[in-house]
Design a protein around this motif. Structure first.
Motif, mmCIF file in Angstrom:
data_model
loop_
_atom_site.group_PDB
_atom_site.id
_atom_site.type_symbol
_atom_site.label_atom_id
_atom_site.label_comp_id
_atom_site.label_asym_id
_atom_site.label_seq_id
_atom_site.Cartn_x
_atom_site.Cartn_y
_atom_site.Cartn_z
ATOM 1 N N PHE A 10 0.827 -1.203 0.000
ATOM 2 C CA PHE A 10 0.000 0.000 0.000
ATOM 3 C C PHE A 10 0.866 1.259 0.000
ATOM 4 C CE2 PHE A 10 -2.979 2.898 2.490
ATOM 5 C CZ PHE A 10 -3.728 3.226 1.379
ATOM 6 N N LYS A 11 1.914 1.283 0.797
ATOM 7 C CA LYS A 11 2.807 2.451 0.829
ATOM 8 C C LYS A 11 3.480 2.667 -0.520
ATOM 9 C CE LYS A 11 5.091 1.203 4.553
ATOM 10 N NZ LYS A 11 6.088 1.239 5.670
ATOM 11 N N THR A 12 3.838 1.563 -1.175
ATOM 12 C CA THR A 12 4.438 1.681 -2.513
ATOM 13 C C THR A 12 3.428 2.244 -3.508
ATOM 14 O OG1 THR A 12 5.851 -0.224 -2.037
ATOM 15 C CG2 THR A 12 5.623 0.423 -4.348
ATOM 16 N N ALA A 13 2.175 1.771 -3.421
ATOM 17 C CA ALA A 13 1.126 2.257 -4.330
ATOM 18 C C ALA A 13 0.874 3.742 -4.134
ATOM 19 C CB ALA A 13 -0.162 1.464 -4.096
ATOM 20 N N LEU A 14 0.870 4.204 -2.875
ATOM 21 C CA LEU A 14 0.657 5.631 -2.608
ATOM 22 C C LEU A 14 1.835 6.472 -3.073
ATOM 23 C CD1 LEU A 14 -0.971 5.637 0.965
ATOM 24 C CD2 LEU A 14 -2.098 5.825 -1.248
ATOM 25 N N ALA A 15 3.041 5.964 -2.859
ATOM 26 C CA ALA A 15 4.229 6.740 -3.203
ATOM 27 C C ALA A 15 4.438 6.850 -4.707
ATOM 28 C CB ALA A 15 5.461 6.112 -2.549
ATOM 29 N N LYS A 16 4.080 5.807 -5.446
ATOM 30 C CA LYS A 16 4.384 5.763 -6.875
ATOM 31 C C LYS A 16 3.131 5.751 -7.758
ATOM 32 C CE LYS A 16 8.741 3.326 -6.047
ATOM 33 N NZ LYS A 16 9.587 2.161 -6.403
ATOM 34 N N GLY A 17 1.974 5.955 -7.152
ATOM 35 C CA GLY A 17 0.723 5.838 -7.915
ATOM 36 C C GLY A 17 0.168 7.135 -8.453
ATOM 37 N N ILE A 18 0.935 8.237 -8.391
ATOM 38 C CA ILE A 18 0.529 9.578 -8.880
ATOM 39 C C ILE A 18 -0.945 9.876 -8.529
ATOM 40 C CG2 ILE A 18 2.261 9.828 -10.679
ATOM 41 C CD1 ILE A 18 0.246 8.835 -12.734
ATOM 42 N N ASN A 111 -7.605 2.123 -12.746
ATOM 43 C CA ASN A 111 -6.722 0.999 -13.062
ATOM 44 C C ASN A 111 -5.311 1.433 -13.459
ATOM 45 O OD1 ASN A 111 -8.635 -1.019 -12.545
ATOM 46 N ND2 ASN A 111 -9.535 -0.784 -14.572
ATOM 47 N N THR A 112 -5.080 2.747 -13.520
ATOM 48 C CA THR A 112 -3.723 3.236 -13.751
ATOM 49 C C THR A 112 -2.998 3.290 -12.406
ATOM 50 O OG1 THR A 112 -4.606 4.606 -15.547
ATOM 51 C CG2 THR A 112 -2.345 5.032 -14.899
ATOM 52 N N THR A 113 -3.039 2.171 -11.723
ATOM 53 C CA THR A 113 -2.394 2.058 -10.423
ATOM 54 C C THR A 113 -0.963 1.569 -10.606
ATOM 55 O OG1 THR A 113 -2.574 0.994 -8.247
ATOM 56 C CG2 THR A 113 -3.295 -0.268 -10.147
ATOM 57 N N TYR A 114 -0.195 1.620 -9.550
ATOM 58 C CA TYR A 114 1.211 1.203 -9.657
ATOM 59 C C TYR A 114 1.313 -0.276 -10.020
ATOM 60 C CZ TYR A 114 5.997 0.106 -8.321
ATOM 61 O OH TYR A 114 7.293 -0.349 -8.320
ATOM 62 N N TYR A 115 0.393 -1.079 -9.497
ATOM 63 C CA TYR A 115 0.416 -2.520 -9.774
ATOM 64 C C TYR A 115 -0.436 -2.825 -10.997
ATOM 65 C CZ TYR A 115 2.198 -2.475 -5.041
ATOM 66 O OH TYR A 115 2.928 -2.187 -3.922
ATOM 67 N N ASN A 116 0.068 -3.645 -11.865
ATOM 68 C CA ASN A 116 -0.616 -3.974 -13.106
ATOM 69 C C ASN A 116 -1.770 -4.931 -12.830
ATOM 70 O OD1 ASN A 116 -1.304 -4.332 -15.775
ATOM 71 N ND2 ASN A 116 0.326 -5.804 -16.188
ATOM 72 N N ILE A 117 -3.012 -4.465 -13.024
ATOM 73 C CA ILE A 117 -4.174 -5.329 -12.793
ATOM 74 C C ILE A 117 -4.968 -5.559 -14.086
ATOM 75 C CG2 ILE A 117 -4.416 -4.726 -10.365
ATOM 76 C CD1 ILE A 117 -6.577 -2.770 -11.116
#
Length: 284
Positions: A10-18, A111-117
């Motif tokens: 979650f911290k990675t998604a917030l930091a790199k998820g623009i 869906n333009t999240t840091y993790y590819n879904i």
């Protein structure tokens, strides 16, 4: 699956998820679709009975922030009290197009999240958009029906059950916020569940939905308090002040919608990571 592992994702998604860039894009898309959608709604209400129109106007006023209502009340009552078939037909066609485009863009932004879904092709996406519009329409109908029934019940039993106007007012406020919470929660949950291309590891009732709903209601309460006590945008800028308030409200709501969705994505990613780590390696 541990909470610690989820928080790492979650911290990675917030930091790199623009998050803030995505929220700004969603705000633009939503505001673009909001005006024709509201015009269609108000034009349709004008063809209902007088008592139903008044009840629905009371419902709209109860959920619209106090600092926005003075700037838009004349426009709403003017459209609602004057039947116009041409306006209804034009605004319906225009609102359908803008609504589909707005939901399509919002799903892509989610869906333009840091993790590819994964992503859907547009024909499949269009079916999902149609499902969302139908679900949201039914939720709104149910909310209006509950409000109408509750208003009728309260008006008939208040003198027997509520011994003071203050107690009645408190019960109405509590019922309003509970109904608003349920309405927003169902909206967000359906959005979160149908947005991913794959529903595996995504649940309809989720932690992200709860977080986003509570955060959005807190934003509404804080903005109501601020603009009612400190802000004076309507007096200074008139309708432009209401536009500014709506844009600010949409922007902060979209931030929490994206954070809640990224929380769900992080949980799903952590589950997939656990499953992969539990599979024994193939023997050579």
């Amino acid at each position: 699956m541990s909470i610690g592992k989820v928080m790492v994702f979650f911290k990675t998604a917030l930091a790199k998820g623009i998050i803030f860039h995505r929220a700004a894009a969603m705000t633009y898309r939503m505001f673009f679709a909001l005006i024709p959608l509201l015009m269609t709604l108000f034009a349709a209400i004008s063809f209902l009975g007088a008592d139903v129109r008044l009840t629905i106007l009371d419902f709209i006023q109860s959920i619209v922030p106090e600092y926005v209502w003075p700037a838009i009340s004349n426009m709403i009552t003017g459209v609602v009290n004057n039947q116009n078939g041409t306006l209804l037909s034009f605004s319906l066609l225009f609102s359908i197009g803008t609504l589909v485009a707005s939901i399509n863009a919002s799903i892509n932004i989610l869906n333009t999240t840091y993790y590819n879904i994964g992503r859907r092709k547009f024909p499949r996406q269009l079916r999902v958009i149609s499902m969302l519009i139908l679900i949201w329409f039914l939720i709104i109908l149910a909310a209006v029906a509950v409000f109408i029934i509750a208003s009728a019940c309260l008006s008939n039993i208040d003198e027997y059950v509520f011994k003071s106007p203050k107690l009645l007012s408190t019960c109405i406020v509590v019922a309003k916020w509970l109904l608003l919470y349920l309405l927003v929660y169902l909206f967000i949950s359906s959005f979160y569940y149908l947005a991913p291309a794959s529903h595996k590891h995504f649940k309809f009732f989720s932690v992200g939905s709860t977080f986003a709903t509570i955060s959005m209601l807190l934003v509404l309460a804080v903005m109501n308090f601020y603009f009612s006590n400190f802000g004076n945008y309507n007096a200074l800028y008139g309708s432009l002040g209401a536009v500014f308030a709506i844009l600010m409200w949409l922007y902060w709501n979209n931030i929490f919608i994206l954070v809640g969705y990224d929380l769900n994505v992080s949980i799903a990613t952590a589950k997939r990571a656990d499953i992969r780590s539990s599979i024994p390696p193939k023997k050579k």
